[in-house]
Design an enzyme around this catalytic site. Sequence first.
Site, mmCIF file in Angstrom:
data_model
loop_
_atom_site.group_PDB
_atom_site.id
_atom_site.type_symbol
_atom_site.label_atom_id
_atom_site.label_comp_id
_atom_site.label_asym_id
_atom_site.label_seq_id
_atom_site.Cartn_x
_atom_site.Cartn_y
_atom_site.Cartn_z
ATOM 1 N N TYR A 167 0.842 -1.029 -0.115
ATOM 2 C CA TYR A 167 0.008 -0.103 -0.034
ATOM 3 C C TYR A 167 0.830 1.270 0.165
ATOM 4 C CZ TYR A 167 -4.049 -3.119 0.925
ATOM 5 O OH TYR A 167 -4.953 -4.224 0.724
ATOM 6 N N LYS A 180 4.300 -14.598 4.936
ATOM 7 C CA LYS A 180 4.435 -15.467 3.852
ATOM 8 C C LYS A 180 5.985 -15.530 3.836
ATOM 9 C CE LYS A 180 3.075 -18.009 0.267
ATOM 10 N NZ LYS A 180 2.507 -19.223 0.317
ATOM 11 N N ASP A 183 -1.530 -18.539 3.764
ATOM 12 C CA ASP A 183 -2.711 -19.419 3.196
ATOM 13 C C ASP A 183 -3.148 -20.535 4.184
ATOM 14 O OD1 ASP A 183 -0.052 -19.799 3.050
ATOM 15 O OD2 ASP A 183 0.339 -21.301 1.185
ATOM 16 N N ASP A 198 -5.786 -6.766 5.323
ATOM 17 C CA ASP A 198 -6.799 -6.112 4.578
ATOM 18 C C ASP A 198 -7.661 -7.527 4.248
ATOM 19 O OD1 ASP A 198 -8.604 -4.454 3.472
ATOM 20 O OD2 ASP A 198 -7.382 -4.031 1.797
#
Length: 378
Positions: free
Chosen positions: A163, A212, A245, A269
């Site tokens: 972002y 991640k 995930d 988000d």
Amino acid sequence: MNSSSGTFGEDSSLYLLGSFRIFDNGAVFCDSAQTRGNFTLYNVTLIPGDGIGPSISEATQRIIASTGIAISWDVQEAGIPAIEKYKDPLPQQVIDSVARNKVALKGPLTTPVGTGFRSINVALRKEFDLFINLRPAKSFVGVKASFRDVDLIMFRENIEEFYSGIEHYIDAKKSAAETIGVVTRAGCERIVRAAFDYSRKHGRKKVTMVHKANILKFTGGIFLEVGKAVALEFPDIQCNDRIIDNMAMQLVLNPHQFDVIVTTNLFGDILSDLCSGLVGGLGLAPGANIGYEVALFEAVHGSAPDIAGQNLANPCAMALAGAMMLDHLGELGASSKIQRAIADVIKDGKFVTRDINPENYVGTIEMTTAIVRTIEKM
Ligand code: NAD
């Protein structure tokens, strides 16, 4: 879990969100009030937004007024309404107003998809260094949802990573594009620390760091490394980590295994909308954007153009954001009243919007009136 755990509505003396204060220095809210004797008038910036924003903002103003709290609303236009009026999606007077009042309530703002101006929501977060996006997700009795008794707090880093707005096409033909996600040690440290501070202060037991780092070895790696170092300072709070995930699947299978979640911007988000879904949808999910000096409260959801102007929007997410704002201002009684009234009206089920009961529903205005009447009887 903290004292507010359990499905809200079973015992409406419970706070929905509890207090969520993070900073003790008082600097965050002291400038926005004028006190004379027992009477306090708060100066708050209100950005009604667009789409369903104006109707749920008006609903929230009515609900807050019914608690007896006096607010002088400094109404400001941003986004599409500001372009129409001032040819600028974020006019200087909006920034000046938020800087002056230090507390703001904001309706959703549409961001054009793919093209057009950049998100004003992101711009405001950056302008005031609102690095914490705190999004609680808690079950209500009377709402059809996959789970009961969900009680999660999401801490999303709010400024960095994808972002940051650093992106470009690699050539004039736009044959490829690059988006650069900047993650800093300082940024990771302060969001993870905020999650642990909050957990300690509010009796939460466990913090889960989501990342991640198996693939994003540098950005994800920094977040995890810094997060683990911060966790060592909080031996009283359990800590674990999950790859994004797997986390998404685990949340959908069994959200009760989680308590406080902290993660980077994009994952936060996405996961916070997922968490809203776990408790019955976006119409019930409030959020706070918090920095060291300024705090801005809003619903998790967007401007919902598909239902705008039809008296269909659920006013609760925005009203609950208003309750979080009152809590931030130290008005715990009024905040509690709003939360209990919303829980009572939802549990009663006669005056709820279509997203809660598609077979038998009322409009935004009618649900707001039911919440106001419930508050007036308290
Ligand atoms: P959205 O959250 O606006 O809507 C998603 C779905 O949820 C829609 O079906 C909508 O009708 C429903 N919904 C949302 N709020 C509701 C409410 N209060 N009551 C009942 N139903 C509700 O997401 P979107 O359609 O992806 O985004 C629309 C616009 O909002 C986009 O321009 C996006 O950029 C913007 N947006 C703004 C914010 C913000 O201002 N903070 C947040 C998210 C999205």
